[in-house]
Design an enzyme around this catalytic site. Structure first.
Site, short mmCIF file in Angstrom:
data_model
loop_
_atom_site.label_atom_id
_atom_site.label_comp_id
_atom_site.label_asym_id
_atom_site.label_seq_id
_atom_site.Cartn_x
_atom_site.Cartn_y
_atom_site.Cartn_z
N GLU A 1 157.47 125.42 103.90
CA GLU A 1 157.56 126.29 102.73
C GLU A 1 158.03 127.64 103.25
OE1 GLU A 1 154.00 126.77 100.39
OE2 GLU A 1 155.03 128.14 99.03
N ARG B 1 146.32 118.07 112.31
CA ARG B 1 147.00 119.34 112.56
C ARG B 1 146.52 119.94 113.88
NH1 ARG B 1 147.49 122.01 107.87
NH2 ARG B 1 147.81 124.06 108.69
N LYS C 1 149.07 130.77 107.60
CA LYS C 1 150.14 131.72 107.30
C LYS C 1 149.62 132.90 106.47
CE LYS C 1 153.26 128.49 106.09
NZ LYS C 1 154.49 127.89 105.54
P1 ATP Z 1 149.78 127.05 106.32
O1 ATP Z 1 148.58 126.32 105.84
O2 ATP Z 1 149.59 127.79 107.60
O3 ATP Z 1 150.43 127.90 105.26
P2 ATP Z 1 151.47 124.88 105.72
O4 ATP Z 1 150.97 123.54 106.04
O5 ATP Z 1 151.38 125.31 104.31
O6 ATP Z 1 150.81 125.92 106.70
P3 ATP Z 1 154.25 124.35 105.68
O7 ATP Z 1 155.36 125.32 105.80
O8 ATP Z 1 154.02 123.73 104.37
O9 ATP Z 1 152.94 125.07 106.19
O10 ATP Z 1 154.34 123.25 106.81
C1 ATP Z 1 155.49 122.54 107.18
C2 ATP Z 1 155.07 121.33 107.96
O11 ATP Z 1 154.36 121.71 109.12
C3 ATP Z 1 154.16 120.45 107.14
O12 ATP Z 1 154.53 119.11 107.31
C4 ATP Z 1 152.80 120.74 107.70
O13 ATP Z 1 151.96 119.64 107.55
C5 ATP Z 1 153.12 121.04 109.16
N1 ATP Z 1 152.09 121.90 109.75
C6 ATP Z 1 151.64 123.08 109.27
N2 ATP Z 1 150.63 123.55 110.03
C7 ATP Z 1 150.44 122.65 111.03
C8 ATP Z 1 149.53 122.55 112.14
N3 ATP Z 1 148.62 123.49 112.39
N4 ATP Z 1 149.64 121.48 112.95
C9 ATP Z 1 150.57 120.53 112.72
N5 ATP Z 1 151.43 120.56 111.70
C10 ATP Z 1 151.38 121.60 110.85
MG MG Z 2 152.37 123.91 102.76
#
Ligand code: ATP
Ligand code: MG
Length: 550
Positions: free
Chosen positions: A33, A257, A267
Site C-alpha cells: 500500500e 510476518r 508503518k
Molecule cells: P503495516 O502494517 O506496517 O502498515 P502492511 O502489511 O499494511 O504493513 P503493506 O504495504 O500492505 O504493509 O504490505 C505489503 C506486503 O508486505 C504485504 O503482502 C504484507 O503482508 C507484507 N508485509 C508487511 N509487513 C510485513 C512483515 N513485518 N513481515 C513480512 N511481510 C510483511
Molecule cells: Mg496493508
C-alpha cells in the site's frame, strides 16, 4: 547449499501444483500500500515473492494496493520502486488496484443484480454493533431487503456523488449468523470524497480490501498470492468472491510476518516518529525502513542472506536483530575496504624519527584480497592512537601500549613508550615513544609483539564527523510495551552519538560505494550530509560480534 535445504511449505505447495499441472508456471505479486516506505518486514515479503518466482521460472508483479486515497501518495509509490530495485528484484508488470476500479465497480453492480449485494444506510457504529460477536450472531440490517432496482439506483447515486462520506455503504449479502465474522455481510464499498493519487476525482466511492485484493489477483492470474498470517481469516472470503463472481481461481497462502528485537515495523508508528521529529526522516539511519538501513550501510545482499536464514514459517516469530547484524558483517567483511580512523585521539611523538620525514606504506584495501587494489598510508613523527589503546597502570593482560611497553602500529613499526606527558590536572596529553627501524614489515626478520593498534599520522590525517548509531529502542520485544506506557517511552537516548574522527587520507578517496571498515572498530558509510571538505560517516555496525548463529 540451495539443493540441500529442506523445502519450505510454500515451495512444497508450488512444486506440487507444478507437478500435478494445476498451474503451468507461477505468477506471484508484491502488493504494497503506497502509504509509507518499505521496511525490513517488506524485505522478507519481497524475498519470498520474488525468490519463489525466480526459483521456479515464474514472474512477479508489482501491484500497488491503492484503495485508500486519503493515506496514499506518489512520493511513496516512487520510493517503493527505488527500494525494490535496490534489493535487486525485477518485477514483470507495474500495476495498481486503481487500474481495476471500473472492473470492480462492474462486479459490484453484477452482485446487486444477482441479489448478493445491497446498500445499507446504517452508520458505521450500527453496522459494527449489528455484526454481533464470535459467540453472538449478528442482526440483519433493516435495509437488507431492498429491491435490486432500488439498490442499483442508490449505488449509482453513490458513485455520482449524491451522498456524503459515511452516509451509505454497499455490503455483500451473505449470512449475519456466519461463524466466520468476515462473512457477516462485509462492506464492499464506502463513500470517500477524496482525490486519488492516480484517478483524481473520478471516484468518490472506493472498494474495500476484501473486495479488491482477490479480484486483482484473479484479473492478473496470480497463481500464488502470498501474504502474512493475519490475513488467514480473510481467505475464505477471498475464495467466496472468486467463486461468486466465477473468475480465475487465484489462491492465497500465509506466512509469519517478520518481527525483530528492538525494532518497530508498523508503518503508522514509523510515520509518527518522522512527523514528531524523533528521527530525521524516513531514511534516518536508525529507521528499519529499507532507505534507512541503506543509508546506514546495510547491503541488499546482507538482507537477502538474513531472509534466507530465517526461512519461511507459519508461526509468528521474533527474530534476533543480532542475526541481521551478523549477516551485515559477513557480507561487508568479505567486500569492504579497510581504513584506519582514530576516534578518541592521544598524540604520540616518535622521538627518534628524522625531523620532517614522511614514509609511505603500501597496504591492502582488503586483506582477503591481497592482490587487489591497495592504498598508501603515510607515517611520520607524530601520530594519533586511540586513547583506549594506552593504559598507565595496566594489568598484566593488557597487551596494548603501557609505560615501557611495546606495541605494533598496524602496517608499520613497533614502538616503545618511553615517557608519559601530563597536564597540570594529571591527564595524559601525549606519549613520547621510540620506534624500532628493524621492525619495518618486509625488512628482515618479523618480530612479534602481542598488541597491534591502529593509528593515523597527525600531519596528513583528515577530520571527519562520525555518527555512531545504535538501536532506536531499548525494549527487546516491542510488542510487549506495557498498557500504561507508550512505545516512545522506550526510545534509546544514546541511539546517536556524534563525534569527530581522524582518518588516513585514502579514506576520502574511497570509491567503493559500500560501507568501509574502520579497522578494529566497525563498518561505516559515507553520508550525503557530508561534503568533500567536511565528510560525515554513519556507523553501519560495530565489529564486535559475540553472536553466533545456530
Ligand atoms: P503495516 O502494517 O506496517 O502498515 P502492511 O502489511 O499494511 O504493513 P503493506 O504495504 O500492505 O504493509 O504490505 C505489503 C506486503 O508486505 C504485504 O503482502 C504484507 O503482508 C507484507 N508485509 C508487511 N509487513 C510485513 C512483515 N513485518 N513481515 C513480512 N511481510 C510483511
Ligand atoms: Mg496493508
Amino acid at each position: 547449499m540451495e539443493e540441500e535445504r529442506k523445502l519450505n511449505f510454500l515451495e512444497e505447495i508450488i512444486e506440487e501444483d507444478l507437478r500435478t499441472g494445476k498451474v503451468d508456471s507461477i505468477l506471484t505479486r508484491f502488493p504494497p500500500e503506497p502509504n509509507g516506505y518499505l521496511h525490513l518486514g517488506h524485505a522478507k515479503s519481497l524475498c519470498i515473492n520474488f525468490g519463489l518466482a525466480a526459483k521456479y521460472g515464474g514472474k512477479t508483479n508489482l501491484r500497488y494496493d491503492d484503495t485508500n486515497p486519503t493515506k496514499e501518495d506518489t512520493e511513496y509509490v516512487d520510493a517503493i520502486k527505488e527500494d525494490i530495485e535496490w534489493m535487486g528484484f525485477h518485477w514483470d508488470k507495474e500495476l495498481y488496484a486503481s487500474d481495476y476500479f471500473d472492473q470492480l465497480y462492474g462486479w459490484a453492480e453484477k452482485m446487486i443484480m444477482e441479489g448478493t449485494a445491497y446498500v445499507d444506510d446504517q452508520t458505521q457504529e450500527q453496522i459494527s454493533e449489528g455484526r454481533g460477536t464470535v459467540d453472538k450472531p449478528g442482526v440483519e440490517s433493516p435495509w437488507r431487503n431492498r429491491s435490486v432496482e432500488e439498490n442499483l439506483k442508490i449505488f449509482r447515486e453513490m458513485k455520482a456523488g449524491v451522498y456524503a462520506d459515511g452516509e451509505k455503504v454497499l455490503r455483500a449479502k451473505i449470512d449475519m449468523a456466519h461463524p466466520n465474522m468476515m462473512f457477516r455481510d462485509p462492506i464492499l464499498y464506502r463513500i470517500k470524497h477524496a482525490s486519488h493519487h492516480r484517478t483524481g476525482d473520478k471516484w468518490c466511492i472506493y472498494p474495500m480490501y476484501d473486495f479488491t485484493h482477490g479480484q486483482c489477483d484473479s484479473i492478473e492470474h496470480i497463481t500464488h498470492s502470498i501474504c502474512t498470517l493475519e490475513f488467514d481469516v480473510h481467505r475464505p472470503l477471498y475464495d467466496w468472491f472468486i467463486k461468486t463472481l466465477g473468475i480465475y481461481p487465484s489462491h492465497q497462502y500465509e506466512f509469519a510476518r517478520l518481527n525483530l528485537t528492538y525494532t518497530l515495523m508498523s508503518k503508522r508508528k514509523l510515520l509518527e516518529l518522522v512527523q514528531m521529529g524523533i528521527v530525521s526522516g524516513w531514511d534516518d539511519p536508525r529507521m528499519p525502513t529499507l532507505c534507512g538501513v541503506r543509508r546506514r550501510g546495510y547491503t541488499a545482499e546482507s538482507l537477502k542472506m538474513f531472509c534466507d536464514r530465517i526461512g519461511v514459517s507459519k508461526r509468528d516469530q521474533l527474530m534476533d536483530i543480532q542475526l541481521l547484524e551478523w549477516c551485515v558483517r559477513q557480507d561487508l567483511n568479505a567486500r569492504s575496504n579497510r581504513y584506519m580512523v582514530v576516534q578518541d585521539p592521544l598524540k604520540v611523538k616518535i622521538t627518534n624519527w628524522p625531523e620532517g620525514k614522511v614514509e609511505w606504506f603500501d597496504c591492502p584495501l582488503n586483506p582477503a584480497d591481497p592482490d587487489g587494489a591497495g592504498r598508501r598510508v603515510p607515517f611520520g613523527g607524530e601520530i594519533y592512537i586511540e586513547r583506549a589503546d594506552f593504559m598507565e597502570d595496566a594489568p598484566a593482560k593488557f597487551f596494548r601500549l603501557k609505560p615501557g611497553g611495546e606495541v605494533r602500529l598496524k602496517y608499520t613499526y613497533i614502538i616503545k613508550c618511553e615517557e608519559v606527558v601530563k597536564d597540570g590536572d594529571g591527564n595524559v596529553v601525549e606519549l613520547r615513544c621510540t620506534y624500532d627501524p628493524s621492525t619495518r614489515p618486509g625488512a628482515g626478520e618479523w618480530r612479534s609483539v602481542k598488541g597491534t593498534v591502529h593509528w593515523v599520522a597527525v600531519d596528513s590525517c583528515r577530520e571527519v564527523t562520525i555518527r555512531n548509531y545504535d538501536r532506536l529502542f531499548t525494549l527487546a520485544d516491542m510488542s510487549q510495551v506495557p498498557e500504561d506506557k507508550d512505545y516512545k517511552d522506550f526510545l534509546n537516548p544514546e541511539s546517536l552519538l556524534e563525534s569527530k574522527g581522524y582518518a588516513e587520507p585514502a579514506l576520502l578517496e574511497d570509491k567503493s560505494g559500500i560501507a568501509v571498515q574502520f579497522e578494529r572498530t566497525g563498518y561505516y558509510i559515507s553520508d550525503r550530509d557530508g561534503t568533500p571538505e567536511a565528510p560525515v560517516f554513519n556507523r553501519t555496525v560495530t565489529l564486535k560480534d559475540s553472536y553466533r548463529p545456530e
